[in-house]
Design an enzyme around this catalytic site. Structure first.
Site, mmCIF file in Angstrom:
data_model
loop_
_atom_site.group_PDB
_atom_site.id
_atom_site.type_symbol
_atom_site.label_atom_id
_atom_site.label_comp_id
_atom_site.label_asym_id
_atom_site.label_seq_id
_atom_site.Cartn_x
_atom_site.Cartn_y
_atom_site.Cartn_z
ATOM 1 N N CYS A 100 24.421 7.615 12.092
ATOM 2 C CA CYS A 100 25.119 8.051 11.783
ATOM 3 C C CYS A 100 24.780 9.344 10.494
ATOM 4 O O CYS A 100 25.070 10.896 10.761
ATOM 5 C CB CYS A 100 26.512 7.914 10.821
ATOM 6 S SG CYS A 100 27.524 9.337 10.118
ATOM 7 N N CYS A 200 31.276 4.249 8.962
ATOM 8 C CA CYS A 200 30.633 5.779 8.814
ATOM 9 C C CYS A 200 31.574 6.535 9.348
ATOM 10 O O CYS A 200 31.742 7.576 10.117
ATOM 11 C CB CYS A 200 29.019 6.166 9.274
ATOM 12 S SG CYS A 200 29.056 7.466 9.069
#
Length: 395
Positions: A100, A200
């Site tokens: 991410c 995330c």
């Protein structure tokens, strides 16, 4: 006045990061990323994105900075979610947080920030950035955060020089309690907010249910391998070269169903990962069962009793040539070269002494001590003192 876009996540760390930048005289803009969201697999009241974006908005208002939301759910689904499904399907365990950062926060998001005329992007990561001069050129360093307990440099182990050059980490010099204290003094809504534990920005997700959307349940057997199995005392062959030996040492053990006894059933080997203890639902053993291997082809899970079971440990791992990443390109090894480093194979693990060996066939990381649950698909990151200099996907 330099312009900085702060990724306001609705948590305390990014809130304080924005405040500190404003104090330092930057022109600060708050941007909230709406990433992929699916209510069917989220543990509903744990960090839904709406509540987070509202908190981020309230923080921006309190600090007197402009604020907007960007919807990155399409890119997130393409680059993170689909990738995760594919990795699990192939029996690997990806790290969505590292990805991410590489693919979303410091790529897609950074491009949006720069298109808004930003000079930098800032996040609430506990790490620091250093700048060196070498041969008349600036080199950027990714340094550990001051708070040993919270150092998050590992999550940024895939960043490039280009990405680092445009990044700021305002809270890297602070400890978590200091960050909370600043937020309390400012009376920010996020001051006492719990840290999000989710993927995330997805929020807390029930992983098996998340995976079951694409990976169909498929019943298979759970086998227990005895800790004294002959596989752990096989004599090593003689090797022509060090590279050949390291290749051999980096291979996981290959188990067959005939080596152990059936102790239970599972709903799909691709839902499980090495080192996992929970979710097996097998009782009656003296010590807890740990997963020591999964076989996607035969849909079999192999387990061993206790966390000292020999099947959990290895000293050597390999990174394929295309997966080797150096933040410090100037330190990249040539074939045949070695480097002593401190390395880790997961976030929160204490740094371990290791040696890197670079060959044409890949990079080998040889630890001084055997490591538990080296897992394919996860990231190994290596440091020189408190600087993270490179990383790679464990193959």
């Amino acid at each position: 006045m330099k312009r900085v876009v702060v990724g306001l996540s609705g948590g305390v760390d990014s809130s304080v990061a924005a405040y500190l930048l404003k104090e330092q005289g930057y022109e600060v803009i708050g941007l909230f990323m709406k990433n992929w969201h699916d209510d069917s697999v989220t543990i509903s009241n744990e960090c839904p994105w709406l509540e987070d974006s509202n908190d981020a908005l309230l923080v921006a208002e309190k600090l007197g900075i402009p604020f907007q939301t960007v919807d990155l759910s399409e890119e997130y689904k393409d680059r993170i979610v689909d990738y995760m499904f594919k990795e699990y399907e192939n029996g690997r365990t990806p790290n969505p947080d590292v990805l991410c950062n590489r693919e979303i926060k410091f790529d897609v998001f950074m491009k949006i920030a720069l298109s808004l005329g930003a000079d930098y992007v800032a996040t609430g990561h506990y790490c620091r950035k250093g700048i060196l001069e070498k041969d008349g050129k600036e080199i950027y360093q990714l340094l550990a955060g001051i708070d040993n307990n919270k150092d998050q440099s590992y999550f940024l182990c895939q960043l490039s020089q280009e990405q680092l050059s445009k990044s700021l980490f305002p809270i890297g010099e602070l400890t978590k309690p200091q960050v909370r204290e600043i937020a309390s003094k400012l009376d920010l809504i996020t001051a006492e907010k719990k840290d999000s534990q989710g993927l995330c920005f997805i929020g807390k997700v029930r992983l098996p249910e998340f995976l079951q959307q694409q990976l169909q349940p498929k019943e298979g057997i759970i086998i227990e391998i005895d800790k004294n199995d002959p596989i752990y005392s096989i004599d090593k062959p003689t090797f022509e070269s060090l590279e050949e030996q390291l290749n051999f040492d980096s291979q996981p053990y290959h188990y067959l169903p005939t080596m152990g006894k059936i102790v239970g059933k599972h709903q799909g080997a691709h839902y499980f990962t090495i080192g996992q203890r929970k979710g097996l639902n097998v009782g009656g053993t003296k010590e807890a069962l740990f997963i020591i291997a999964t076989d996607i082809e035969t849909n079999t899970i192999y387990t061993g009793q206790g966390q000292t079971h020999l099947g959990l440990f290895r000293k050597t791992l390999k990174v394929q040539p295309q997966e080797i990443h150096w933040i410090r390109e100037d330190l990249r090894l040539n074939n045949g070269e070695t480097m002593e480093v401190m390395a880790r194979i997961r976030y929160r693990q204490a740094l371990q002494k290791a040696t890197l060996h670079q060959f044409e066939s890949g990079l080998f990381v040889v630890f001084d001590e055997p490591q538990s649950a080296i897992t394919e698909g996860q990231f190994v990151a290596w440091n020189s003192k408190d600087e993270l200099v490179g990383s790679g996907v464990i193959s």
